[in-house]
Design a protein around this motif. Structure first.
Motif, PDB file in Angstrom:
ATOM      1  N   GLY A  26       0.803  -1.218   0.000  1.00  0.00           N
ATOM      2  CA  GLY A  26       0.000   0.000   0.000  1.00  0.00           C
ATOM      3  C   GLY A  26       0.832   1.262   0.000  1.00  0.00           C
ATOM      4  O   GLY A  26       0.345   2.336   0.346  1.00  0.00           O
ATOM      5  N   SER A  28       2.217   3.147  -2.547  1.00  0.00           N
ATOM      6  CA  SER A  28       1.799   4.212  -3.460  1.00  0.00           C
ATOM      7  C   SER A  28       0.503   4.860  -3.002  1.00  0.00           C
ATOM      8  O   SER A  28       0.347   6.082  -3.079  1.00  0.00           O
ATOM      9  CB  SER A  28       1.645   3.655  -4.880  1.00  0.00           C
ATOM     10  OG  SER A  28       2.890   3.216  -5.387  1.00  0.00           O
ATOM     11  N   SER A  29      -0.420   4.051  -2.498  1.00  0.00           N
ATOM     12  CA  SER A  29      -1.678   4.608  -1.992  1.00  0.00           C
ATOM     13  C   SER A  29      -1.420   5.516  -0.792  1.00  0.00           C
ATOM     14  O   SER A  29      -2.064   6.556  -0.645  1.00  0.00           O
ATOM     15  CB  SER A  29      -2.630   3.477  -1.589  1.00  0.00           C
ATOM     16  OG  SER A  29      -3.020   2.716  -2.709  1.00  0.00           O
ATOM     17  N   ASN A  55      -0.087   8.849  -2.044  1.00  0.00           N
ATOM     18  CA  ASN A  55      -1.175   9.637  -2.629  1.00  0.00           C
ATOM     19  C   ASN A  55      -2.073  10.247  -1.557  1.00  0.00           C
ATOM     20  O   ASN A  55      -2.517  11.386  -1.681  1.00  0.00           O
ATOM     21  CB  ASN A  55      -1.997   8.762  -3.575  1.00  0.00           C
ATOM     22  CG  ASN A  55      -1.271   8.447  -4.872  1.00  0.00           C
ATOM     23  OD1 ASN A  55      -0.407   9.199  -5.310  1.00  0.00           O
ATOM     24  ND2 ASN A  55      -1.603   7.323  -5.479  1.00  0.00           N
ATOM     25  N   THR A  72      -4.809  11.769  -6.125  1.00  0.00           N
ATOM     26  CA  THR A  72      -5.260  10.400  -6.364  1.00  0.00           C
ATOM     27  C   THR A  72      -4.292   9.566  -7.175  1.00  0.00           C
ATOM     28  O   THR A  72      -4.283   8.341  -7.065  1.00  0.00           O
ATOM     29  CB  THR A  72      -6.633  10.395  -7.071  1.00  0.00           C
ATOM     30  OG1 THR A  72      -6.533  11.144  -8.298  1.00  0.00           O
ATOM     31  CG2 THR A  72      -7.690  11.021  -6.187  1.00  0.00           C
ATOM     32  N   ARG A  73      -3.466  10.204  -8.011  1.00  0.00           N
ATOM     33  CA  ARG A  73      -2.600   9.412  -8.880  1.00  0.00           C
ATOM     34  C   ARG A  73      -1.187   9.985  -9.002  1.00  0.00           C
ATOM     35  O   ARG A  73      -0.537   9.855 -10.034  1.00  0.00           O
ATOM     36  CB  ARG A  73      -3.208   9.297 -10.288  1.00  0.00           C
ATOM     37  CG  ARG A  73      -4.432   8.393 -10.339  1.00  0.00           C
ATOM     38  CD  ARG A  73      -4.897   8.172 -11.770  1.00  0.00           C
ATOM     39  NE  ARG A  73      -3.889   7.498 -12.581  1.00  0.00           N
ATOM     40  CZ  ARG A  73      -3.730   6.176 -12.614  1.00  0.00           C
ATOM     41  NH1 ARG A  73      -4.477   5.400 -11.877  1.00  0.00           N
ATOM     42  NH2 ARG A  73      -2.813   5.640 -13.391  1.00  0.00           N
ATOM     43  N   VAL A  91      -0.660   3.436  -8.530  1.00  0.00           N
ATOM     44  CA  VAL A  91      -1.274   2.421  -7.689  1.00  0.00           C
ATOM     45  C   VAL A  91      -1.687   1.239  -8.548  1.00  0.00           C
ATOM     46  O   VAL A  91      -2.308   1.407  -9.592  1.00  0.00           O
ATOM     47  CB  VAL A  91      -2.513   2.978  -6.951  1.00  0.00           C
ATOM     48  CG1 VAL A  91      -3.181   1.880  -6.126  1.00  0.00           C
ATOM     49  CG2 VAL A  91      -2.119   4.148  -6.065  1.00  0.00           C
ATOM     50  N   LYS A 130      -3.723   0.037   5.289  1.00  0.00           N
ATOM     51  CA  LYS A 130      -4.964  -0.724   5.099  1.00  0.00           C
ATOM     52  C   LYS A 130      -5.671  -0.976   6.426  1.00  0.00           C
ATOM     53  O   LYS A 130      -6.320  -2.017   6.618  1.00  0.00           O
ATOM     54  CB  LYS A 130      -4.676  -2.032   4.354  1.00  0.00           C
ATOM     55  CG  LYS A 130      -3.908  -1.822   3.041  1.00  0.00           C
ATOM     56  CD  LYS A 130      -3.682  -3.110   2.282  1.00  0.00           C
ATOM     57  CE  LYS A 130      -2.840  -2.871   1.024  1.00  0.00           C
ATOM     58  NZ  LYS A 130      -2.618  -4.084   0.226  1.00  0.00           N
ATOM     59  N   ALA A 157      -5.187   4.750   3.645  1.00  0.00           N
ATOM     60  CA  ALA A 157      -5.282   5.670   2.510  1.00  0.00           C
ATOM     61  C   ALA A 157      -6.737   5.877   2.124  1.00  0.00           C
ATOM     62  O   ALA A 157      -7.114   6.955   1.656  1.00  0.00           O
ATOM     63  CB  ALA A 157      -4.492   5.121   1.327  1.00  0.00           C
TER      64      ALA A 157
END
Length: 203
Positions: free
Chosen positions: A36, A38-39, A42, A48-49, A53, A144, A178
């Motif tokens: 997780g 990259s999330s 962000n 968001t990008r 992801v 998460k 995230a």
């Protein structure tokens, strides 16, 4: 302004020799493939990008640099561990991560992302055991966290803190999501502490 917000992409590097000269303090993000990472980046930057992801492990294949308006650089390192790529490429990622973490003088601290459901794997411990003797701080994001109940994630935070008690004062741990943005402000506060006196906004 929040510390990480409005970060912009600077460059990507495939090999250690491609690293540009440092122009400000750097915070590195590392974690197992699909933890997780990259999330998390962000969520921290409010984009968001900004960092790619994917549900496929190993998609962050380069060292990516981002710069915030305050002059802080965020360094997204390739995920380590399982990835559906040839062994030679995985070895190249390992060298890139190791060279950066060992030699980069601008590196202020490390944010280590772990899946809250599978923290402190053998590879996570290996990285921590190798990096912590540097004396630089490590902040662990148990990502998460929305997948667990409040009680379960709190228990996991305590478990990880106890497992790393020998490094108390150098290692901090928190739950992070995230998806729900749980822990964004806490993570920012930790890094603000690392940067006190380094950036004008954090003095």
């Amino acid at each position: 302004m929040p510390l990480f917000r409005h970060a912009e992409f600077v460059t990507s590097i495939a090999k250690p020799a491609g690293l540009p000269a440092a122009k400000g303090p750097e915070i590195a993000f590392v974690g197992r493939s699909n933890a997780g990472k990259s999330s998390a980046i962000n969520a921290l930057v409010g984009h968001t990008r900004l960092a790619y992801v994917s549900k496929t492990p190993g998609r962050t294949q380069l060292l990516n640099l981002f710069r915030t308006p305050a002059g802080l650089y965020l360094v997204d390192l390739p995920g380590f561990g399982y990835a559906k790529v040839p062994e030679a490429i995985r070895r190249g990622w390992a060298e890139l991560i190791e060279r950066y973490l060992r030699e980069r003088e601008a590196l202020v601290g490390l944010i280590h992302i772990m899946d809250v459901r599978h923290p402190l794997t053998a590879l996570d411990r290996q990285l921590l055991d190798w990096f912590l003797p540097s004396g630089k701080p490590v902040h662990i994001l148990l990502s998460k966290a929305d997948k667990l109940s409040r009680g379960a994630r709190a228990a996991t935070v305590v478990q990880v803190r106890r497992a790393l008690a020998a490094w108390e004062g150098q290692v901090t741990v928190q739950a992070f999501s995230a998806l729900s943005k749980l822990g964004v402000e806490e993570a920012e506060a930790v890094v603000q502490g690392w940067l006190a006196g380094v950036l004008p906004e954090t003095a």
